[in-house]
Design a protein around this motif. Structure first.
Motif, PDB file in Angstrom:
ATOM      1  N   UNK A 119       2.560  12.446 -14.618  1.00  0.00           N
ATOM      2  CA  UNK A 119       2.594  13.405 -13.513  1.00  0.00           C
ATOM      3  C   UNK A 119       2.847  12.712 -12.168  1.00  0.00           C
ATOM      4  N   UNK A 120       3.207  13.512 -11.169  1.00  0.00           N
ATOM      5  CA  UNK A 120       3.356  13.066  -9.787  1.00  0.00           C
ATOM      6  C   UNK A 120       2.141  13.580  -9.019  1.00  0.00           C
ATOM      7  N   UNK A 121       1.378  12.679  -8.412  1.00  0.00           N
ATOM      8  CA  UNK A 121       0.057  13.027  -7.896  1.00  0.00           C
ATOM      9  C   UNK A 121      -0.186  12.444  -6.505  1.00  0.00           C
ATOM     10  N   UNK A 122      -0.954  13.146  -5.656  1.00  0.00           N
ATOM     11  CA  UNK A 122      -1.374  12.574  -4.378  1.00  0.00           C
ATOM     12  C   UNK A 122      -2.267  11.360  -4.629  1.00  0.00           C
ATOM     13  N   UNK A 123      -2.036  10.272  -3.882  1.00  0.00           N
ATOM     14  CA  UNK A 123      -2.734   9.028  -4.185  1.00  0.00           C
ATOM     15  C   UNK A 123      -2.726   8.079  -2.998  1.00  0.00           C
ATOM     16  N   UNK A 124      -3.656   7.121  -3.045  1.00  0.00           N
ATOM     17  CA  UNK A 124      -3.647   5.942  -2.179  1.00  0.00           C
ATOM     18  C   UNK A 124      -3.729   4.752  -3.128  1.00  0.00           C
ATOM     19  N   UNK A 125      -2.660   3.992  -3.212  1.00  0.00           N
ATOM     20  CA  UNK A 125      -2.528   2.974  -4.250  1.00  0.00           C
ATOM     21  C   UNK A 125      -2.183   1.624  -3.627  1.00  0.00           C
ATOM     22  N   UNK A 126      -2.780   0.588  -4.178  1.00  0.00           N
ATOM     23  CA  UNK A 126      -2.452  -0.774  -3.784  1.00  0.00           C
ATOM     24  C   UNK A 126      -1.836  -1.498  -4.966  1.00  0.00           C
ATOM     25  N   UNK A 127      -0.717  -2.221  -4.726  1.00  0.00           N
ATOM     26  CA  UNK A 127      -0.065  -3.044  -5.733  1.00  0.00           C
ATOM     27  C   UNK A 127       0.000  -4.474  -5.222  1.00  0.00           C
ATOM     28  N   UNK A 128      -0.482  -5.394  -6.035  1.00  0.00           N
ATOM     29  CA  UNK A 128      -0.578  -6.793  -5.631  1.00  0.00           C
ATOM     30  C   UNK A 128       0.781  -7.475  -5.695  1.00  0.00           C
ATOM     31  N   UNK A 129       0.927  -8.643  -5.080  1.00  0.00           N
ATOM     32  CA  UNK A 129       2.110  -9.471  -5.330  1.00  0.00           C
ATOM     33  C   UNK A 129       2.108  -9.924  -6.795  1.00  0.00           C
ATOM     34  N   UNK A 130       3.234 -10.450  -7.251  1.00  0.00           N
ATOM     35  CA  UNK A 130       3.312 -10.968  -8.617  1.00  0.00           C
ATOM     36  C   UNK A 130       2.798 -12.399  -8.660  1.00  0.00           C
ATOM     37  N   UNK A 131       1.955 -12.679  -9.663  1.00  0.00           N
ATOM     38  CA  UNK A 131       1.443 -14.024  -9.888  1.00  0.00           C
ATOM     39  C   UNK A 131       1.750 -14.415 -11.325  1.00  0.00           C
ATOM     40  N   UNK A 132       2.671 -15.386 -11.490  1.00  0.00           N
ATOM     41  CA  UNK A 132       3.040 -15.871 -12.832  1.00  0.00           C
ATOM     42  C   UNK A 132       3.440 -14.725 -13.745  1.00  0.00           C
ATOM     43  N   UNK A 148       0.850  -1.178   0.000  1.00  0.00           N
ATOM     44  CA  UNK A 148       0.000   0.000   0.000  1.00  0.00           C
ATOM     45  C   UNK A 148       0.897   1.243   0.000  1.00  0.00           C
ATOM     46  N   UNK A 149       0.508   2.211  -0.795  1.00  0.00           N
ATOM     47  CA  UNK A 149       1.268   3.470  -0.900  1.00  0.00           C
ATOM     48  C   UNK A 149       0.320   4.631  -0.630  1.00  0.00           C
ATOM     49  N   UNK A 150       0.747   5.564   0.220  1.00  0.00           N
ATOM     50  CA  UNK A 150      -0.045   6.749   0.543  1.00  0.00           C
ATOM     51  C   UNK A 150       0.881   7.964   0.477  1.00  0.00           C
TER      52      UNK A 150
END
Length: 481
Positions: A261-274, A213-215
């Motif tokens: 652009x560089x923007x304020x955000x709340x982002x989720x990145x999953x683990x890698x699957x295949x 998670x990124x905030x």
């Protein structure tokens, strides 16, 4: 407390080892064990166990007193050994380890001599939104598409989570007006100062099996792979104005892709699957340039990537999207801007080939929500693409690319044009297309320093037929650590 007790036990064990050096140290160790027991840090059983272990150790053989020179050498060696445990060279950048915390520094510096030959400043060369240079020839010593940057990251693991704080400073080398931000218009006069663009301030937390998670403020998702894989990221590309350069050039921004652009955000990145990995984020809504808006809803962006690498062949592919609803307060209707993009980069040995395409409605061109609607608030369509190839032989890399971005008139603008423009909606100088050719050569002087030479031909065309062409030659260097 468990971790604290474990560290103290390790310290006690070390004290026991040091106690083997002689009776005086042995007595000190006994006192230390007793003091730890009295303070409740060691239980009676732990105290008796450690005391019995120390007493069972054989007495050391007498050791001849070392000379002052030998003691100094031993102390220096011990200090060097201890320092190597805490200070290290990271894979990228410089790393400092303090206990369980990793502090890393990475950065870049670049500079280029750039000569630009633009189109003459005549009426038929006027293109609203055009990116080809218009005006007399100019020379500059300037930053390329990247300004310099210094990134600081503090990471550790707590309660089973990988956590981190990330800060990115992006200073330029050129003086700017500072009116409108750090990357404002250039101001090449005496006593000027450059700007510092604080692009990155974000926190992360995650687990291997959960994702991250990124905030905070960081690069966006839509269009990010387009710019991060662009060869002009390391160089200049189209100048965006060379007589009074700002902290950055344009590269291929607006000439093959829209700037992420560089923007304020709340982002989720999953683990890698295949080989697949997904990211989804909620973003600060951006206001349409030239309009008054107070947006009720956030923006949304997402991206799916795929990576595969064999012995000599590799694939990096991606697909992304963006959508945002705009609520107008200037008597114009609200609208929703949305777009998608797809791209792939194939590598084989020292060769690579990349293709990219985007298409949207109500997202504009060059930057997000720039020229995205007509004067009545109707959405304009836009799209673009670029293709790129590179080949590396030893330390030399040759690269080339071609790309273009297109802006379409709305139905209302076309009707007004066909009627002779009585409503004033049709603007014949409005951008129709920006395009460019880029040829580039790079030489890896050291693992950190790369020398770069480049030629760029940029063209802009308006809806009414106006056009402009500029030619640019750039040479310089970029350093990454």
């Amino acid at each position: 407390m468990k971790a604290y007790r474990t560290r103290l036990k390790a310290a006690v064990a070390l004290a026991c080892l040091l106690g083997a050096a002689g009776p005086a140290l042995a007595d000190t160790t006994d006192d230390l064990l007793l003091a730890l027991k009295n303070k409740g840090i060691l239980s009676d059983a732990e105290y008796q166990q450690l005391l019995a272990r120390k007493q069972a150790e054989p007495a050391p053989a007498p050791v001849a007193a070392a000379s002052p020179q030998a003691e100094s050498a031993q102390q220096s060696a011990a200090g060097a050994l201890d320092m190597s445990h805490y200070v290290k060279m990271a894979d990228k950048g410089v790393g400092l380890q303090i206990g369980d915390v990793n502090l890393t520094f990475s950065g870049s510096v670049n500079g280029f001599y750039t000569h630009d030959s633009g189109a003459s400043a005549t009426a038929n060369h006027t293109v609203a939104g055009g990116l080809a240079s218009v005006g007399p020839k100019s020379s500059a010593v300037r930053n390329g598409l990247l300004p310099g940057f210094l990134k600081i990251e503090v990471t550790t693991q707590q309660a089973g989570w990988d956590v981190g704080a990330h800060f990115g400073f992006y200073p330029g080398i050129n003086s700017v007006t500072a009116v409108g931000g750090a990357n404002s218009a250039g101001n090449p006069v005496a006593l000027g100062t450059s700007g510092i663009d604080f692009r990155q301030t974000y926190l992360t937390f995650g687990r291997t099996n959960i994702g991250e998670f990124k905030i905070g403020r960081d690069i966006g998702l839509f269009g990010s792979d387009a710019i991060l894989n662009d060869i002009t990221l390391l160089s200049v590309g189209s100048t965006g104005g060379n007589a009074a350069p700002s902290n950055t050039s344009l590269g291929r921004i607006g000439i093959g892709y829209i700037y992420t652009d560089f923007q304020p955000q709340i982002t989720y990145t999953s683990p890698k699957f295949a080989g697949f990995q997904a990211s989804l984020g909620v973003f600060q809504p951006l206001v349409t340039i030239g309009r008054s808006e107070v947006n009720k809803n956030p923006g949304f962006q997402g991206k799916l990537t795929y990576d595969w690498k064999g012995d000599s062949f590799g694939v990096h592919a991606w697909a992304g999207g963006i959508t945002q609803k705009h609520n107008s307060t200037d008597l114009l209707p609200g609208y929703t801007g949305s777009a998608f993009d797809v791209g792939a980069k194939l590598t084989y040995g020292g060769a690579s080939l990349l293709g990219y395409f985007y298409d949207g409605k109500g997202v504009g061109t060059t930057g997000l929500f720039i020229l995205s609607t007509d004067a009545l608030g109707n959405r304009r369509k836009s799209n673009g693409y670029y293709i790129q190839g590179t080949y590396t032989i030893g330390k030399f890399t040759l690269g080339g690319s071609y790309g273009a971005s297109f802006l379409k008139m709305t139905g209302a603008e076309k009707a007004d044009r066909d009627a002779g423009a009585p409503a004033g909606l049709y603007d014949p100088t409005l951008l129709d297309r920006n395009s460019s050719w880029v040829g580039q050569g790079r030489y890896g002087l050291t693992p950190w320093v790369t020398l770069i030479g480049e030629y760029i031909n940029t063209k802009s065309k308006a809806q009414g037929g106006n056009h402009a062409t500029s030619d640019t030659v750039a040479a310089g260097a970029i350093l990454f650590f």
